[in-house]
Enzyme design. Structure first.
Site, mmCIF file in Angstrom:
data_model
loop_
_atom_site.group_PDB
_atom_site.id
_atom_site.type_symbol
_atom_site.label_atom_id
_atom_site.label_comp_id
_atom_site.label_asym_id
_atom_site.label_seq_id
_atom_site.Cartn_x
_atom_site.Cartn_y
_atom_site.Cartn_z
ATOM 1 N N HIS A 95 -54.304 -85.653 17.658
ATOM 2 C CA HIS A 95 -54.845 -85.110 16.263
ATOM 3 C C HIS A 95 -55.252 -83.770 16.323
ATOM 4 C CE1 HIS A 95 -53.708 -89.049 14.356
ATOM 5 N NE2 HIS A 95 -54.478 -89.943 15.150
ATOM 6 N N ASP B 235 -48.368 -94.320 19.606
ATOM 7 C CA ASP B 235 -49.354 -94.793 19.075
ATOM 8 C C ASP B 235 -49.320 -95.278 17.598
ATOM 9 O OD1 ASP B 235 -52.742 -93.487 19.385
ATOM 10 O OD2 ASP B 235 -52.160 -93.845 17.267
ATOM 11 N N ASP C 120 -53.065 -98.796 20.264
ATOM 12 C CA ASP C 120 -53.301 -99.462 18.821
ATOM 13 C C ASP C 120 -52.379 -100.021 18.198
ATOM 14 O OD1 ASP C 120 -52.496 -96.954 18.657
ATOM 15 O OD2 ASP C 120 -54.106 -96.204 17.531
HETATM 16 O O1 V1P Z 1 -59.589 -92.941 7.950
HETATM 17 C C1 V1P Z 1 -60.522 -92.296 8.569
HETATM 18 C C2 V1P Z 1 -61.277 -91.113 7.963
HETATM 19 C C3 V1P Z 1 -61.418 -91.470 6.409
HETATM 20 N N1 V1P Z 1 -60.561 -90.267 5.738
HETATM 21 C C4 V1P Z 1 -61.102 -89.373 4.999
HETATM 22 C C5 V1P Z 1 -60.500 -89.987 7.459
HETATM 23 N N2 V1P Z 1 -60.606 -92.056 9.969
HETATM 24 C C6 V1P Z 1 -59.998 -93.061 10.833
HETATM 25 C C7 V1P Z 1 -59.435 -92.425 11.940
HETATM 26 C C8 V1P Z 1 -58.364 -92.968 12.818
HETATM 27 C C9 V1P Z 1 -58.103 -92.257 14.072
HETATM 28 C C10 V1P Z 1 -57.178 -92.747 15.104
HETATM 29 C C11 V1P Z 1 -56.938 -91.924 16.376
HETATM 30 C C12 V1P Z 1 -55.893 -92.115 17.328
HETATM 31 O O2 V1P Z 1 -54.566 -91.912 16.634
HETATM 32 C C13 V1P Z 1 -55.769 -91.362 18.489
HETATM 33 C C14 V1P Z 1 -57.137 -91.359 19.417
HETATM 34 O O3 V1P Z 1 -55.708 -93.550 17.451
HETATM 35 C C15 V1P Z 1 -60.760 -94.185 11.088
HETATM 36 C C16 V1P Z 1 -60.549 -95.611 10.976
HETATM 37 C C17 V1P Z 1 -59.595 -96.241 10.702
HETATM 38 N N3 V1P Z 1 -59.618 -97.590 10.422
HETATM 39 O O4 V1P Z 1 -58.425 -95.772 10.110
HETATM 40 N N4 V1P Z 1 -61.807 -94.143 11.553
HETATM 41 C C18 V1P Z 1 -62.378 -95.280 11.653
HETATM 42 N N5 V1P Z 1 -61.608 -96.258 11.672
HETATM 43 C C19 V1P Z 1 -63.931 -95.414 12.111
HETATM 44 C C20 V1P Z 1 -64.260 -96.643 12.366
HETATM 45 C C21 V1P Z 1 -65.721 -96.942 12.690
HETATM 46 C C22 V1P Z 1 -66.590 -95.666 13.250
HETATM 47 C C23 V1P Z 1 -65.920 -94.468 13.197
HETATM 48 C C24 V1P Z 1 -64.729 -94.325 12.713
HETATM 49 ZN ZN ZN Z 2 -53.808 -94.092 17.120
HETATM 50 CA CA CA Z 3 -47.346 -92.357 16.656
#
Ligand code: V1P
Ligand code: ZN
Ligand code: CA
Length: 395
Positions: free
Chosen positions: A156, A191, A281
Site C-alpha cells: 500500500h 493478499d 490475510d
Molecule cells: O480501514 C482502515 C482505515 C480506516 N479508513 C479511513 C482507513 N484501515 C485498515 C487497514 C488495513 C490494512 C491492510 C494491510 C495489508 O493489505 C498489507 C500489510 O494487509 C484497518 C483495519 C481493517 N480491519 O481494515 N486498520 C485496522 N483494521 C487496525 C486495527 C487495529 C489497530 C490498528 C489498525
Molecule cells: Zn492485506
Molecule cells: Ca490482493
C-alpha cells in the site's frame, strides 16, 4: 535447465533479519511483525534452511528508497521517532500526519492509527526493503530461481505517503530492480486487500503487469480495485483486478478464478520474472480478511506460479492471525524448495509451539466450511470480466 523442470528442485534463496522480532506497531494493533520470526522458527525446525541459500540481508540505503519515494518523505521516515513526534506539537507533527504517519484524523472513522510512529521505524523500513532488494538481485544475476522475503510485501505504501501499515513500498523497489535485467515483470497479489500502491506506480508501464485478487464490496480497505480498473495510456490492460465478495473458499478461488486467469496471464503477457505477494490475510480465520482459504489452497497459488519456471520472488504482506500466517509461509517455503509432500503436519517442538494450540499443533489447521461461498454464478461473471480484459491485451 534440466534440474529446473516442474516438480523438480529450484535454487532458492531466503532472506531473514532477526531484528523483525522486536518491531512493535503498539498494543492493540493487528500488524504483528513477530509473525515473521515465528515463520522463521518453524522453517528452521522443519529442517528447511539447508535446502536454501541463506543470504545476509543488507539494509537498504536512503538512496535505494529514493528510487521510488520522495526525498522529503524519506527524510521524514529517517528523522521521526516516538519522542520527536510527541514533542512536535505543530508543524512537524502536521507534516507527518499529512503523509499518513502517526495519528491521522479521518472524516468517517475519527482517528486512524494504521501507521504509527514506532520505535526503530527507520531501521525496520531499511530492513524489509533491503531484503526484497537483495532477493530481486539474486534473481536478476541468475544465482537463484526463487527468492523469499517474508518481511516484505508492503503493497500500500505510496511515493510520499504511508498507508495500510506500509511505510515504504519494497515491492515497487524490487520490481524496479528486476526491470533493469528482465524485459517483462508480472506482479501477482493474493493478499485479501487490493495491491493499490504497486498498481498505481506501474499503471502506465507496459513492461509491468499487475494482477490483484482481493475482497471488494465498497467499504473494505482500501476500497479500490474494481474490474474496470485496467491501467492507463501505454499500460492500458496491464493492470488486472479480480474483485470478490467475502467468503471465498479454495474451490472458487483456485479452480474458478486464480488458475484459469493466471494461466491466461502467463500465456498472453509471457513474463520474464514473477513477483508474488503472499499476504496471508486471505486465509480462513484471519482476524480481518473474511476469506476462507486453507493453507494448501493459498500455497497452491505459489505452486502454480512456480510451475512455469520463471524467476520467482515470494514476498509476505498481510496476515493477522499470526499462527495461521506462520503455518502458511512455512508451508510455502517448503513448496518453494519442492518438499511440501515431505514435511509432517505435526508442528515440531521449537520454542514457539504453544502459539499453535488453537490449531491442534497441526500445520494444516481445520478450515471453517460452513461460512464458505454461496454464489457460484457470481464467480463466473468475475472470471468472464477478467478474461475479457485479458483478451484486450492480445497484440
Ligand atoms: O480501514 C482502515 C482505515 C480506516 N479508513 C479511513 C482507513 N484501515 C485498515 C487497514 C488495513 C490494512 C491492510 C494491510 C495489508 O493489505 C498489507 C500489510 O494487509 C484497518 C483495519 C481493517 N480491519 O481494515 N486498520 C485496522 N483494521 C487496525 C486495527 C487495529 C489497530 C490498528 C489498525
Ligand atoms: Zn492485506
Ligand atoms: Ca490482493
Amino acid at each position: 535447465s534440466a534440474s529446473c523442470v516442474d516438480g523438480g528442485k529450484r535454487r532458492v534463496s531466503y532472506y531473514y533479519d532477526p531484528g523483525i522480532a522486536n518491531v512493535d506497531y503498539g498494543e492493540g494493533h493487528v500488524m504483528v511483525p513477530r509473525r515473521v520470526a515465528m515463520t522463521h522458527a518453524l522453517v528452521s525446525s522443519y529442517g528447511l534452511l539447508p535446502d536454501m541459500k541463506r543470504l545476509r540481508t543488507r539494509p537498504a540505503t536512503e538512496s535505494d528508497l529514493r528510487a521510488f519515494h520522495g526525498a522529503s518523505y524519506v527524510e521524514l521516515l529517517r528523522s521521526i521517532n516516538p519522542e520527536s513526534y510527541r514533542l512536535n506539537l505543530d508543524q512537524a507533527k502536521t507534516r507527518a500526519e499529512e503523509r499518513g504517519v502517526g495519528r491521522v484524523k479521518t472524516k468517517e472513522n475519527g482517528d486512524n492509527y494504521d501507521n504509527p510512529v514506532i520505535d526503530g521505524l527507520w531501521d525496520y523500513c531499511l530492513s524489509y526493503a533491503g531484503g526484497s532488494l537483495a532477493a530481486a538481485r539474486a534473481l536478476a544475476c541468475g544465482e537463484s530461481d526463487v527468492a523469499i522475503n517474508w518481511s516484505g510485501g508492503m503493497h500500500h505504501a505510496c511515493r510520499a505517503k504511508a498507508s495500510g501499515f506500509c511505510y515504504v513500498n519494497d515491492i515497487v523497489l524490487a520490481i524496479q530492480r528486476l526491470l533493469a535485467r528482465f524485459r517483462r515483470v508480472l506482479y501477482v497479489d493474493i493478499d485479501v486487500h487490493h495491491g493499490d500502491g504497486v498498481e498505481h506506480r506501474f499503471r502506465r508501464e507496459p513492461r509491468v503487469m499487475t494482477v490483484s485478487f482481493h475482497r471488494y464490496d465498497g467499504v473494505f480497505f482500501p476500497t479500490t480495485g474494481e474490474a474496470a480498473d485496467v491501467g492507463q495510456g501505454e499500460g492500458l490492460y496491464h493492470a488486472l483486478n479480480v474483485p470478490m465478495k467475502a467468503g471465498m473458499d479454495d474451490e472458487g478461488y483456485l479452480n474458478v478464478l486464480f488458475r484459469p486467469i493466471m494461466a491466461r496471464v502467463m500465456e498472453v503477457f509471457a513474463p520474464d520474472a514473477v513477483v508474488l505477494q503472499c499476504g496471508a490475510d486471505s486465509l480462513s480465520g484471519d482476524a480481518i480478511g473474511g476469506f476462507h482459504l486453507s493453507v494448501k489452497g493459498h500455497a497452491a497459488c505459489v505452486a502454480f506460479l512456480r510451475s512455469f519456471n520463471v524467476p520467482l520472488l515470494l514476498l509476505g504482506g498481510g496476515g493477522y492471525t499470526i499462527n495461521h500466517v506462520a503455518s502458511c509461509w512455512c508451508y510455502e517455503t517448503a513448496v518453494a524448495v519442492g518438499k511440501e509432500k515431505e514435511i509432517p503436519d505435526d508442528i515440531p517442538y521449537h520454542g514457539y509451539e504453544h502459539y499453535y494450540k488453537d490449531q491442534g499443533y497441526k500445520l494444516h489447521y481445520a478450515v471453517d466450511k460452513k461460512n464458505g461461498r454461496k454464489d457460484v454464478s457470481g464467480l463466473e461473471k468475475i472470471k468472464q470480466d477478467a478474461l475479457k480484459n485479458l483478451s484486450m491485451l492480445r497484440p
